[in-house]
Design an enzyme around this catalytic site. Structure first.
Site, PDB file in Angstrom:
ATOM      1  N   ASP A 376       0.550  -1.153  -0.505  1.00 22.62           N
ATOM      2  CA  ASP A 376       0.101   0.245  -0.008  1.00 22.62           C
ATOM      3  C   ASP A 376       1.107   1.515   0.290  1.00 22.62           C
ATOM      4  O   ASP A 376       0.053   2.423  -0.346  1.00 22.62           O
ATOM      5  CB  ASP A 376      -0.657  -0.097   1.259  1.00 22.62           C
ATOM      6  CG  ASP A 376      -1.880  -1.253   1.509  1.00 22.62           C
ATOM      7  OD1 ASP A 376      -2.180  -1.390  -0.532  1.00 22.62           O
ATOM      8  OD2 ASP A 376      -2.746  -1.402   1.747  1.00 22.62           O
ATOM      9  N   TYR A 461     -10.273  -1.162   1.699  1.00 21.69           N
ATOM     10  CA  TYR A 461      -9.788  -1.206   2.509  1.00 21.69           C
ATOM     11  C   TYR A 461      -9.639   0.456   3.613  1.00 21.69           C
ATOM     12  O   TYR A 461      -9.099   0.740   3.619  1.00 21.69           O
ATOM     13  CB  TYR A 461      -8.687  -2.091   3.363  1.00 21.69           C
ATOM     14  CG  TYR A 461      -8.976  -3.650   3.696  1.00 21.69           C
ATOM     15  CD1 TYR A 461      -9.671  -4.000   4.562  1.00 21.69           C
ATOM     16  CD2 TYR A 461      -8.768  -4.654   2.460  1.00 21.69           C
ATOM     17  CE1 TYR A 461     -10.151  -4.929   5.395  1.00 21.69           C
ATOM     18  CE2 TYR A 461      -9.310  -5.844   3.245  1.00 21.69           C
ATOM     19  CZ  TYR A 461      -9.773  -6.231   4.572  1.00 21.69           C
ATOM     20  OH  TYR A 461     -10.606  -7.137   4.749  1.00 21.69           O
ATOM     21  N   HIS A 510      -7.097 -13.713   3.001  1.00 22.91           N
ATOM     22  CA  HIS A 510      -6.214 -13.038   3.252  1.00 22.91           C
ATOM     23  C   HIS A 510      -5.672 -12.314   3.727  1.00 22.91           C
ATOM     24  O   HIS A 510      -6.039 -12.694   5.400  1.00 22.91           O
ATOM     25  CB  HIS A 510      -6.534 -11.641   1.431  1.00 22.91           C
ATOM     26  CG  HIS A 510      -7.470 -10.906   2.535  1.00 22.91           C
ATOM     27  ND1 HIS A 510      -8.738 -11.164   2.254  1.00 22.91           N
ATOM     28  CD2 HIS A 510      -7.282  -9.986   3.550  1.00 22.91           C
ATOM     29  CE1 HIS A 510      -9.596 -10.194   3.303  1.00 22.91           C
ATOM     30  NE2 HIS A 510      -9.058  -9.328   4.027  1.00 22.91           N
ATOM     31  N   ASP A 519      12.984   3.459  16.177  1.00 23.65           N
ATOM     32  CA  ASP A 519      14.961   3.880  16.109  1.00 23.65           C
ATOM     33  C   ASP A 519      14.141   4.357  18.102  1.00 23.65           C
ATOM     34  O   ASP A 519      14.377   5.608  18.404  1.00 23.65           O
ATOM     35  CB  ASP A 519      15.250   5.085  15.396  1.00 23.65           C
ATOM     36  CG  ASP A 519      16.121   5.557  16.385  1.00 23.65           C
ATOM     37  OD1 ASP A 519      16.464   5.200  16.626  1.00 23.65           O
ATOM     38  OD2 ASP A 519      16.461   6.180  15.438  1.00 23.65           O
ATOM     39  N   ASP A 521      15.606   5.477  21.946  1.00 26.94           N
ATOM     40  CA  ASP A 521      16.812   6.092  22.208  1.00 26.94           C
ATOM     41  C   ASP A 521      16.690   6.283  23.834  1.00 26.94           C
ATOM     42  O   ASP A 521      16.127   6.545  24.518  1.00 26.94           O
ATOM     43  CB  ASP A 521      16.892   7.149  21.578  1.00 26.94           C
ATOM     44  CG  ASP A 521      18.068   7.078  20.406  1.00 26.94           C
ATOM     45  OD1 ASP A 521      18.149   6.158  19.979  1.00 26.94           O
ATOM     46  OD2 ASP A 521      18.029   8.622  20.027  1.00 26.94           O
ATOM     47  N   GLU A 631      20.011   3.147   5.010  1.00 25.31           N
ATOM     48  CA  GLU A 631      18.792   2.076   5.275  1.00 25.31           C
ATOM     49  C   GLU A 631      17.475   2.974   6.429  1.00 25.31           C
ATOM     50  O   GLU A 631      17.144   2.535   7.261  1.00 25.31           O
ATOM     51  CB  GLU A 631      19.051   0.895   6.005  1.00 25.31           C
ATOM     52  CG  GLU A 631      20.119   0.112   5.886  1.00 25.31           C
ATOM     53  CD  GLU A 631      21.086  -0.848   6.457  1.00 25.31           C
ATOM     54  OE1 GLU A 631      21.847  -2.133   5.909  1.00 25.31           O
ATOM     55  OE2 GLU A 631      20.599  -1.121   7.910  1.00 25.31           O
ATOM     56  N   ASN A 655      23.046  -8.417   8.625  1.00 28.01           N
ATOM     57  CA  ASN A 655      24.160  -8.863   7.972  1.00 28.01           C
ATOM     58  C   ASN A 655      25.692  -9.214   9.307  1.00 28.01           C
ATOM     59  O   ASN A 655      26.608  -9.157   9.361  1.00 28.01           O
ATOM     60  CB  ASN A 655      24.474  -7.915   7.114  1.00 28.01           C
ATOM     61  CG  ASN A 655      24.820  -6.693   8.126  1.00 28.01           C
ATOM     62  OD1 ASN A 655      24.726  -6.476   9.281  1.00 28.01           O
ATOM     63  ND2 ASN A 655      25.070  -5.803   6.940  1.00 28.01           N
ATOM     64  N   ASP A 663      23.646   2.071  18.265  1.00 28.81           N
ATOM     65  CA  ASP A 663      21.863   3.127  18.333  1.00 28.81           C
ATOM     66  C   ASP A 663      21.721   1.723  17.398  1.00 28.81           C
ATOM     67  O   ASP A 663      22.082   1.393  16.427  1.00 28.81           O
ATOM     68  CB  ASP A 663      22.762   3.595  17.737  1.00 28.81           C
ATOM     69  CG  ASP A 663      21.374   5.218  16.841  1.00 28.81           C
ATOM     70  OD1 ASP A 663      20.417   4.410  17.521  1.00 28.81           O
ATOM     71  OD2 ASP A 663      21.268   6.150  16.451  1.00 28.81           O
TER      72      ASP A 663
END
EC number: 1.4.3.-
Length: 753
Positions: A376, A461, A510, A519, A521, A631, A655, A663
């Site tokens: 979406d 939806y 479905h 993120d 902190d 990223e 990775n 962080d």
């Protein structure tokens, strides 16, 4: 006149004066008790949150004018651009780098330059491509830089661009021309000439990179009702990959379990009597499946929530504050709601909390249904967050905020009142205790929560996005799904893929999977990830050598690498997972915030699927990675139309780098499997269709921070619980006289379609 009469008249006069004084004093007191009080002031400096603020319409227009004058190529307004034209597809905020922002917010550094991210489609070039430019500084642009290769390692292939509204109009025109070639069939099957049928896209578009071939599903369309549950059994496959619209073509036709090379072939089979036709009547307004018109006259009004002395939260620009909370809010036209710099009691808890993607993946025995995997974000989760209905979508007295966007046009658009903010009384104690031993008392606190809400309508939806902030220092994120189910025409073994919900309607199974970026902190940027769970140990009773006892104990583990912190969807996960700080609380435990996920996700697409890497974030219910500027998002709007060579592959973020004192970002997937049933007609209800997660303080404080709330209630057996001074609940009767004057109902949400 006798002295007695004079004294009587004087007494009456004094009594009258006294009564008037009492009335005046009462009238003077009442407004004071109902007078709107200013919300408590917060510590965050006003204006700092503007570093995260969405672009204003004026800034968007400045970017458009700058690009038109500085790129050296002709630009056509995207609302009328052909695939062979150059156009500005979108303009949005370029969020500054985190390091720059924190220097500004925390260290007195310079305010980062305000910039925009512009996406352009270059169709009128020798090598058509998608390019992204950063434009700044705003409000008066003076530079632009192409960031496409830096972000993606090369130019973006043109076929990955999302389908524009103009492209859909041209496809619809092609389909309607083709339908005129089967007039007798359409009359027999659908009582239609084809012009009154709704045409619904599917996605992705083909089977390999470079394809732009889409199945479109046709439905009966009755004004004022949801056509999504009235399929006619006809689906068409269109190749619209050529830059020359005249070369687009219809490749295949599907009807009631059979495939045909063209609408002419379909017509010939019908005329020859070789085609089994299900003859559908035109639906009537009083009997159509998708009607939401009320069936009964309005009853007595239900409860109405209001604030006796006005809102206890404050909204200034893009920042809301409430009882220790401070949140900067915004909306991406693609990915929807995004929050930044979430602080509690002056301490940053979360730097970024943002929606990333919403996947709807279908099953069916019809080609359109079985090939549908809607991403979406490619359609525009924020763009299609329309005006909220006061008193239903949000409380009547909520604060409503406009959102602006520039997508597929050179002119900014506004979705009025499309985000709401309100304090919610959940009618549930946040905490309470009734003491019936030793001493007799009652103590408690209502669970009042600040809510930031927006609702996106994505084709059929409607997703209700909630971000909730509790007095205990917890953040709750929740999404509910409602709106219409998508459906297929019921034929053959259709019920292997769902339930029959109408005479010829298959409610197709479905899954909804939703992805978030968190993120955290926690007491600073450098955090680690710790798991805790229970085990049993069998020990000899210390007080009895004859017996043993099964004793639960706590198993703690500090996870060291990203691979350890990637938890597969639907697999067992430690019950406690926390972002931990190197710093300790008063009791010498690491200050932490726990991630608690509430989800009933379906099965992820098999990893050997050719398109699985484009949604590889769905492999994990939780993955924790090092935060990197390169990223910023777990997916891309370009993944929808080329999932076979994804522009962003989330699995590559993992990775096996260290996650000790770094962080970190938590990437969270929530969702549920939906098997439509009779009660999904006409609409899917929100009950049982809500998922989300909590961010809860875990030894972050030395006690529950809500003990400082001025809403706390406490009274003992030797107190008069009915005294307003001792018990704030006893003051509610007077507060009820402060019912506000509600503004007239108004809705302008249809004006901007």
């Amino acid at each position: 006149m006798s002295l007695k009469t004079v004294l009587i008249l004087l007494g009456l006069a004094l009594a009258t004066i006294f009564a008037l004084v009492c009335v005046l004093l009462t009238r003077e007191r009442s407004p004071r008790s109902c007078q709107q009080l200013p919300p408590e002031q917060e510590e965050v400096e006003d204006g700092q949150s503007l570093v995260f603020a969405d672009l204003t319409p004026e800034e968007m227009s400045q970017v458009v004018r700058y690009l038109q004058g500085h790129l050296g190529v002709p630009l056509v307004d995207a609302s009328r651009a052909k695939p062979s034209d150059n156009c500005i597809a979108s303009v949005d905020l370029q969020v500054p780098a985190k390091a720059e922002v924190l220097r500004f917010l925390d260290a007195g550094g310079a305010r980062p330059p305000r910039e925009a991210l512009a996406v352009l489609y270059f169709g009128k070039q020798a090598e058509p491509n998608i390019s992204e430019f950063v434009v700044g500084p705003l409000p008066t642009p003076a530079y632009h830089r192409d960031v496409t290769e830096r972000r993606y390692g090369g130019k973006l292939p043109y076929h990955r661009r999302p389908v524009t509204g103009r492209e859909y109009l041209d496809i619809n025109a092609l389909v309607r021309r083709e339908l005129t070639k089967a007039p007798r069939f359409l009359t027999a099957c659908c009582e239609s000439d084809g012009t009154d049928l709704a045409i619904l896209t599917t996605a992705p578009r083909g089977f390999k990179s470079g394809d732009r071939v889409t199945w479109f599903v046709l439905f009966h369309n009755l004004a004022g009702t949801g056509y999504f549950v009235s399929p006619v059994g006809l689906e068409v496959l269109v190749d619209h990959g050529d830059l020359d619209i005249s070369r687009w073509q219809l490749l295949q036709v599907f009807y009631n379990g059979r495939y045909f090379a063209s609408t002419e072939d379909l017509e010939q089979e019908f005329v020859a009597g070789a085609l089994e036709v299900v003859r559908l009547k035109q639906p009537r307004a009083d009997s159509v499946l998708g009607s939401m018109r009320p069936r009964r006259p309005p009853g007595s009004p239900g409860p109405v929530q209001f604030e006796p002395q006005g809102p206890r939260y404050s909204v200034r620009n893009n920042r809301v504050t409430f009882q220790g909370w401070s949140i900067a809010f915004g909306m991406s036209p693609n990915t929807g709601p995004r929050l930044f710099d979430i602080r509690f009691r002056g301490e940053r808890i979360v730097y970024e909390l943002s929606l990333q993607e919403a996947l709807a993946l279908y099953g069916s025995n019809c080609p359109g249904g079985m090939s549908t995997r809607y991403l979406d974000g490619s359609f525009g989760i924020g763009r299609f967050a329309y005006e909220l209905v006061r008193g239903l979508d949000c409380p009547y007295t909520a604060t409503y905020v406009d959102r602006h966007y520039l997508v597929e046009t050179d002119t900014p658009k506004t979705n009025q009142n499309s985000l709401c903010i309100f304090e919610h009384d959940s009618s549930l104690p946040l905490r309470r205790h009734f003491s019936d031993s030793q001493s007799f008392y009652y103590g408690g606190l209502r669970k009042n929560t600040l809510v930031i809400r927006t609702i996106s309508t994505l084709i059929n939806y409607d997703y209700i996005w909630d971000f909730m902030f509790h007095g205990s220092g917890a953040v709750e994120v929740r999404v509910h799904a409602t709106g219409y189910i998508s459906s297929s025409f019921l034929h053959g073994r259709g019920t292997d893929y769902g339930n029959r919900v109408g005479p010829h309607t298959l409610g197709t199974m479905h899954l909804h999977h939703i992805h978030y970026k968190v993120d955290l902190d926690v007491d600073g940027q450098l955090n680690s990830l710790e798991s805790q769970d229970m085990e049993y140990e069998f020990v000899q009773d210390p007080w009895s050598r004859q017996s043993t006892i099964e004793r639960p104990y706590l198993r703690r583990e500090r996870l060291e690498r990203e691979d350890e912190a990637a938890f597969p969807i639907n697999a067992p996960m430690p019950r406690y997972l926390s972002f931990v700080s190197p710093n300790l609380n008063r009791w010498e435990h690491p200050r932490s915030y726990r991630i608690q996920i509430i989800s009933f996700a379906g099965k992820h697409l098999p990893t050997n699927s050719s398109m699985e890497r484009s949604i590889s974030w769905g492999r994990y219910q939780l993955a924790v990675t090092q935060r990197k500027e390169e990223e910023p998002t777990s997916t891309s709007i370009y993944n929808q139309n080329d999932p076979w060579t994804p522009t962003v592959t989330f699995a590559d973020f993992i990775n096996n780098e260290t996650i000790i004192n770094k962080d970190l970002v938590a990437w969270i997937t929530v969702g549920f499997l939906h098997v439509p049933h009779a009660e999904d007609i006409p609409n899917t209800v929100t009950v049982g269709n809500g998922v989300g997660f909590f961010l809860r303080p875990y030894n972050y404080f030395s006690e529950d921070p809500s003990v400082d709330s001025s809403d706390s209630v406490y009274f003992s057996s030797d107190q008069d619980a009915g005294a307003c001074g001792a018990n704030p609940l006893a003051c509610l009767s007077s507060a009820a006289t402060c019912a506000p004057h509600l503004p007239p109902f108004h809705f302008g949400g249809f004006l901007n379609l």
